[in-house]
Design an enzyme around this catalytic site. Structure first.
Site, PDB file in Angstrom:
ATOM      1  N   TYR A  64      34.477  44.678  18.962  1.00 21.79           N
ATOM      2  CA  TYR A  64      34.526  46.041  18.436  1.00 21.79           C
ATOM      3  C   TYR A  64      34.491  46.054  16.910  1.00 21.79           C
ATOM      4  O   TYR A  64      33.966  46.978  16.308  1.00 21.79           O
ATOM      5  CB  TYR A  64      35.794  46.762  18.909  1.00 21.79           C
ATOM      6  N   LYS A  96      38.725  34.427  28.691  1.00 26.85           N
ATOM      7  CA  LYS A  96      37.638  33.596  29.215  1.00 26.85           C
ATOM      8  C   LYS A  96      37.701  32.284  28.434  1.00 26.85           C
ATOM      9  O   LYS A  96      36.772  31.924  27.704  1.00 26.85           O
ATOM     10  CB  LYS A  96      36.276  34.286  29.033  1.00 26.85           C
ATOM     11  N   ASP A 106      36.886  37.471  34.811  1.00 26.62           N
ATOM     12  CA  ASP A 106      36.089  37.755  36.013  1.00 26.62           C
ATOM     13  C   ASP A 106      36.959  37.705  37.266  1.00 26.62           C
ATOM     14  O   ASP A 106      36.876  38.566  38.141  1.00 26.62           O
ATOM     15  CB  ASP A 106      34.879  36.803  36.117  1.00 26.62           C
ATOM     16  N   ASP A 131      39.091  47.088  27.890  1.00 22.57           N
ATOM     17  CA  ASP A 131      38.314  48.318  28.074  1.00 22.57           C
ATOM     18  C   ASP A 131      37.735  48.350  29.486  1.00 22.57           C
ATOM     19  O   ASP A 131      37.881  49.332  30.216  1.00 22.57           O
ATOM     20  CB  ASP A 131      37.189  48.358  27.032  1.00 22.57           C
ATOM     21  N   ASP A 172      39.144  50.591  33.087  1.00 23.95           N
ATOM     22  CA  ASP A 172      38.299  51.551  33.814  1.00 23.95           C
ATOM     23  C   ASP A 172      38.300  51.182  35.297  1.00 23.95           C
ATOM     24  O   ASP A 172      38.417  52.035  36.168  1.00 23.95           O
ATOM     25  CB  ASP A 172      36.845  51.526  33.301  1.00 23.95           C
TER      26      ASP A 172
HETATM   27  C1  IPM Z   1      38.051  53.711  25.510  1.00 23.38           C
HETATM   28  C2  IPM Z   1      36.604  54.107  25.349  1.00 23.38           C
HETATM   29  C3  IPM Z   1      36.094  53.672  23.983  1.00 23.38           C
HETATM   30  C4  IPM Z   1      36.203  52.154  23.884  1.00 23.38           C
HETATM   31  C5  IPM Z   1      34.656  54.166  23.696  1.00 23.38           C
HETATM   32  C6  IPM Z   1      34.575  55.680  23.714  1.00 23.38           C
HETATM   33  C7  IPM Z   1      34.088  53.622  22.425  1.00 23.38           C
HETATM   34  O1  IPM Z   1      35.843  53.584  26.386  1.00 23.38           O
HETATM   35  O2  IPM Z   1      38.888  54.150  24.707  1.00 23.38           O
HETATM   36  O3  IPM Z   1      38.366  52.983  26.456  1.00 23.38           O
HETATM   37  O4  IPM Z   1      35.280  51.430  24.296  1.00 23.38           O
HETATM   38  O5  IPM Z   1      37.207  51.668  23.382  1.00 23.38           O
HETATM   39 MG    MG Z   2      36.912  52.613  27.875  1.00 17.69          MG
END
Ligand code: IPM
Ligand code: MG
Length: 357
Positions: A143, A190, A222, A246, A250
């Protein structure tokens, strides 16, 4: 009675709609508990680019820095997603906020409300009782590493970089949290591929000696992705780098039924930022169907973590619990197992929540 100054940064897309409900809930809780809160609103993301030509102005950043907490929505807009050559992107506002406020720890609790057991695409008997606390490092990795093109633009690179102190400070938060829970820490990397992964593992192994009461395991990212779906109950606290965190959170949001349910706290040494893990969801923006619960639960985290107000935080969680028990749902968490669910708009969910506080 406490005085607090809160910055509301709704951002883009459904960020506007969900943060409006989050703010109403904060106001109601503050009034109920006799606190005196003041608010200011700032632009971030695409809306800030439109207004000021930059995704987060220094002035807005200073307002955040001087506040007691920030309630943030989301950033992102399809106009940039479909234009990889765009010179300026809404997400840069988010990264500037994270970096400048030193928000190195992103805490994402994954907890399933009982009423939503059947809303997930994962089997209920696999899910029941799952309770995971993610610590995602937030100011390092690809990032923030050097990125660019070479070879006349035909080759691209993103540098993943971590220093020892960066791993230590996020791991320390995770170890401390594990101590207050089931005393299990899973560190994800990893190390079989990446040098940053080997440094990560080395640092966590060394720190484990200071926490003999915490059971530490190391997993590859993984394998973690697989185990989260196969056996979510095996996890207690998980600590990992920015990009893995990240992606894995999700994925883990499905354990909580929907992305629309997951809150997060981004903290460091100064002001904390509280935000849903979901994005700006432009596909459903303006339709009034977004789930505001992630924003509302982020507000609960704000009361707990930044203000040390546990009763206020619990009042919000109980309000959400009652809302779900009463059968109210947004579309994303309505499922075939609850055919009599009352599907409400974003605003109407807010109205119910206010009644419950
Ligand atoms: C999160 C989001 C952000 C990230 C995006 C919007 C850049 O997915 O906060 O998890 O990747 O950190
Ligand atoms: Mg995210």
């Amino acid at each position: 009675m406490a005085k607090k100054h809160i910055i509301i940064a709704p951002g883009d897309g459904i960020g506007q709609e969900v943060t409006a409900v989050g703010k109403q809930v904060v106001e109601k809780v503050a009034a109920t508990f006799g606190h005196e809160f003041t608010y200011d609103e700032v632009l971030i993301g695409h809306v800030a680019i439109e207004a000021f030509g930059t995704p987060l102005t220094d002035e807005s950043l200073e307002k955040m820095r001087e506040s007691d907490a920030v309630l943030f929505g989301a950033v992102g807009d399809p106009r940039y997603d479909n234009d990889p050559t765009a010179a300026m992107r809404p997400e840069q506002g988010l990264f500037k906020m994270r970096k400048e406020l030193g928000l190195y720890a992103n805490i994402r609790p994954i907890k399933l409300f009982d009423e939503l057991l059947d809303a997930s695409s994962i089997k209920a008997d696999v899910l029941k009782g799952a309770d995971i606390l993610f610590f995602r490092e937030l100011t390092g990795d690809v990032y923030f590493g050097e990125k660019g093109r070479r070879n006349n633009g035909d080759t691209a690179f993103d540098m993943a970089e971590y220093s020892r102190y960066e791993v230590e400070r996020i791991a320390r938060k995770a170890f401390e949290a594990a101590r207050t829970r089931r005393k299990k820490l899973c560190s994800v990397d990893k190390a079989n591929v990446m040098e940053t992964g080997r440094l990560w593992r080395e640092v966590v192994q060394k720190m484990a000696l200071d926490y003999p009461d915490v059971e530490v395991e190391h997993q590859y990212a993984d394998a973690t992705a697989m185990l989260l779906i196969k056996a979510p109950r095996r996890f207690d606290v998980v600590v990992t780098a920015n990009l893995f965190g990240d992606i894995l959170t999700d994925e883990a949001s499905q354990i909580a039924g929907s992305m629309g349910m997951l809150a997060s706290a981004s903290i460091g040494d100064g002001t904390g930022v509280y935000e849903p893990i979901h994005g700006s969801a432009p596909d459903i923006m303006g339709k009034g169907i977004a789930n505001p619960i992630a924003s509302v639960l982020s507000a609960a985290l704000m009361f707990d973590i930044s203000f040390g107000m546990k009763a206020e935080s619990d009042a919000i969680i109980q309000a959400v619990d009652k809302l779900l028990k009463d059968g109210f749902r947004t579309r994303d968490i309505a499922d075939t197992a609850t055919p009599d669910a009352k599907i409400l708009s974003t605003e109407a969910i807010g109205v119910q929540l206010l009644k419950n506080i």
